[in-house]
Design a protein around this motif. Structure first.
Motif, PDB file in Angstrom:
ATOM      1  N   LEU A 174      -8.115 -48.718 -61.423  1.00 47.95           N
ATOM      2  CA  LEU A 174      -6.923 -47.887 -61.272  1.00 47.95           C
ATOM      3  C   LEU A 174      -6.397 -47.461 -62.639  1.00 47.95           C
ATOM      4  CD1 LEU A 174      -5.335 -47.018 -58.670  1.00 47.95           C
ATOM      5  CD2 LEU A 174      -3.583 -48.651 -59.382  1.00 47.95           C
ATOM      6  N   THR A 175      -6.204 -46.147 -62.801  1.00 53.39           N
ATOM      7  CA  THR A 175      -5.691 -45.621 -64.070  1.00 53.39           C
ATOM      8  C   THR A 175      -4.309 -44.995 -63.930  1.00 53.39           C
ATOM      9  OG1 THR A 175      -6.795 -43.487 -63.738  1.00 53.39           O
ATOM     10  CG2 THR A 175      -8.001 -45.186 -64.964  1.00 53.39           C
ATOM     11  N   THR A 176      -3.940 -44.563 -62.713  1.00 52.04           N
ATOM     12  CA  THR A 176      -2.636 -43.926 -62.503  1.00 52.04           C
ATOM     13  C   THR A 176      -1.938 -44.552 -61.305  1.00 52.04           C
ATOM     14  OG1 THR A 176      -3.373 -41.805 -63.424  1.00 52.04           O
ATOM     15  CG2 THR A 176      -1.457 -41.760 -61.971  1.00 52.04           C
ATOM     16  N   LEU A 177      -0.700 -45.001 -61.525  1.00 55.95           N
ATOM     17  CA  LEU A 177       0.106 -45.593 -60.463  1.00 55.95           C
ATOM     18  C   LEU A 177       1.469 -44.908 -60.451  1.00 55.95           C
ATOM     19  CD1 LEU A 177       0.490 -47.709 -58.236  1.00 55.95           C
ATOM     20  CD2 LEU A 177       1.161 -49.354 -60.008  1.00 55.95           C
ATOM     21  N   GLU A 178       1.765 -44.209 -59.353  1.00 58.11           N
ATOM     22  CA  GLU A 178       3.012 -43.464 -59.210  1.00 58.11           C
ATOM     23  C   GLU A 178       3.966 -44.263 -58.322  1.00 58.11           C
ATOM     24  OE1 GLU A 178       3.694 -40.471 -60.532  1.00 58.11           O
ATOM     25  OE2 GLU A 178       1.738 -39.833 -61.271  1.00 58.11           O
ATOM     26  N   LEU A 179       5.073 -44.739 -58.926  1.00 60.78           N
ATOM     27  CA  LEU A 179       6.036 -45.550 -58.183  1.00 60.78           C
ATOM     28  C   LEU A 179       7.452 -44.979 -58.252  1.00 60.78           C
ATOM     29  CD1 LEU A 179       4.903 -49.179 -59.128  1.00 60.78           C
ATOM     30  CD2 LEU A 179       4.378 -47.883 -57.051  1.00 60.78           C
ATOM     31  N   LEU A 180       7.595 -43.701 -58.524  1.00 66.02           N
ATOM     32  CA  LEU A 180       8.898 -43.069 -58.595  1.00 66.02           C
ATOM     33  C   LEU A 180       9.711 -43.362 -57.335  1.00 66.02           C
ATOM     34  CD1 LEU A 180       9.559 -39.370 -59.625  1.00 66.02           C
ATOM     35  CD2 LEU A 180      10.429 -40.242 -57.465  1.00 66.02           C
ATOM     36  N   ASP A 181      10.992 -43.716 -57.534  1.00 63.26           N
ATOM     37  CA  ASP A 181      11.939 -43.893 -56.428  1.00 63.26           C
ATOM     38  C   ASP A 181      11.467 -44.928 -55.417  1.00 63.26           C
ATOM     39  OD1 ASP A 181      14.147 -43.545 -54.799  1.00 63.26           O
ATOM     40  OD2 ASP A 181      13.385 -41.742 -53.841  1.00 63.26           O
ATOM     41  N   ASN A 182      11.365 -46.178 -55.867  1.00 61.08           N
ATOM     42  CA  ASN A 182      10.939 -47.275 -55.000  1.00 61.08           C
ATOM     43  C   ASN A 182      11.836 -48.500 -55.081  1.00 61.08           C
ATOM     44  OD1 ASN A 182       8.342 -47.328 -53.263  1.00 61.08           O
ATOM     45  ND2 ASN A 182       7.804 -45.979 -54.959  1.00 61.08           N
TER      46      ASN A 182
END
Length: 326
Positions: free
Chosen positions: A235-243
């Motif tokens: 995994l290279t990108t983890l999007e956790l905006l607004d969690n």
């Protein structure tokens, strides 16, 4: 006019803007596609082609051998339209990208697509954003992912997949060896669902991008994902905006970043992270040398947290931190 355009032997991309073509126009267009040998990209987004238009396109796809990209976003094709397209996908051997987001295909449409994915060997990108797909539809797609060997990008954001849907996808990720990007944004993914995904990430060795923005994983979900990051090597990108992960979630992720050497992009925007979380992240960045982008916009980081992050930038020259005034 459509036939004349399609007769142009050098045309490779054709786009019809908002409400510029209906189902009758698509019928003519589809007839041209049956013989055209140059067009590779067709964009019909935001046109009310309906199920009849989709069925006409499906017939063309059964014989067309050049089209690789088809955009039908917000085109009112419904489940009947996508069922026709699914039949075509079982025969077509050139289409690689299909965007049918915003078409209310529901579980029936998702189940039809799942049958196509079991035999189709060319599609690599499938966008099903905002399609009223529920757990049954996602479970069918998940079964297809266990055998499909070509799809690399799947977008399921803005649906209603529920915990059963996430668990089914997680099980599929344990065996699937081709999917590299999975988008589950805006799906009410909570801590338990994040835990299921984290268990899959401990086994999966191909996924590089996981988008979970606008969900509710909380600090417990962040902790589960952090545990996976300690062993996951792809995994290279983890999007956790607004969690709503808060300081505790940021601290858990920070511990993982001290060990993980693959993640390059981490989005933590709008997560109620304060100075404690920022200080934990700064400590992680002293040890981590792979992260290149850390987004902290819209958090609650004050002077102390900003100072801690500022200090680490003096020694870490690889990471860019956004959302902080230094």
């Amino acid at each position: 006019m459509v036939s004349g355009v399609m007769a142009n032997s050098i045309l490779i991309t054709l786009e019809f803007g908002h409400d510029s073509i209906g189902d009758s126009g698509v019928q003519t267009l589809s007839n041209a596609l049956k013989t055209n040998s140059t067009l590779t990209t067709l964009i019909l987004a935001e046109n009310s082609i309906g199920s009849n238009g989709a069925q006409a396109l499906a017939e063309a796809l059964k014989t067309n051998s050049t089209l690789t990209t088809l955009f039908l976003r917000d085109s009112s094709i419904g489940d009947n339209g996508v069922q026709a397209l699914s039949v075509a996908l079982m025969i077509n051997s050139t289409l690689t990208t299909l965007n049918i987001s915003g078409n209310s295909i529901g579980d029936n449409g998702a189940q039809a697509l799942s049958e196509a994915l079991k035999t189709n060997s060319t599609l690599i990108t499938l966008n099903l954003y905002n399609n009223s797909i529920r757990p049954n539809g996602v479970q069918a797609l998940s079964e297809a992912l266990k055998t499909n060997s070509t799809l690399t990008t799947l977008t399921l954001g803005g649906n209603l997949i529920g915990s059963n849907g996430v668990e089914a996808l997680s099980e599929a990720l344990k065996t699937n060896s081709t999917l590299t990007a999975l988008n589950l944004n805006s799906n009410s993914v909570g801590p338990n669902e994040a835990l299921a995904l984290s268990e899959a990430l401990k086994i999966n060795s191909t996924l590089t991008t996981l988008d979970l923005h606008h969900n509710s994983i909380g600090s417990n979900g962040a902790q589960a994902l952090a545990d996976a990051l300690k062993t996951n090597s792809t995994l290279t990108t983890l999007e956790l905006l607004d969690n709503s992960i808060g300081d505790n979630g940021a601290q858990a992720l920070s511990e993982a970043l001290k060990i993980n050497s693959n993640l390059t992009n981490l989005d933590l925007m709008c997560n109620w992270i304060g100075d404690n979380g920022a200080q934990a992240l700064s400590e992680a960045l002293r040890a981590n040398s792979s992260l290149t982008t850390l987004d902290l916009q819209g958090n609650l980081i004050g002077d102390n947290g900003a100072q801690a992050l500022s200090e680490v930038l003096k020694t870490n020259s690889t990471v860019t931190i956004t959302g902080i005034v230094f």
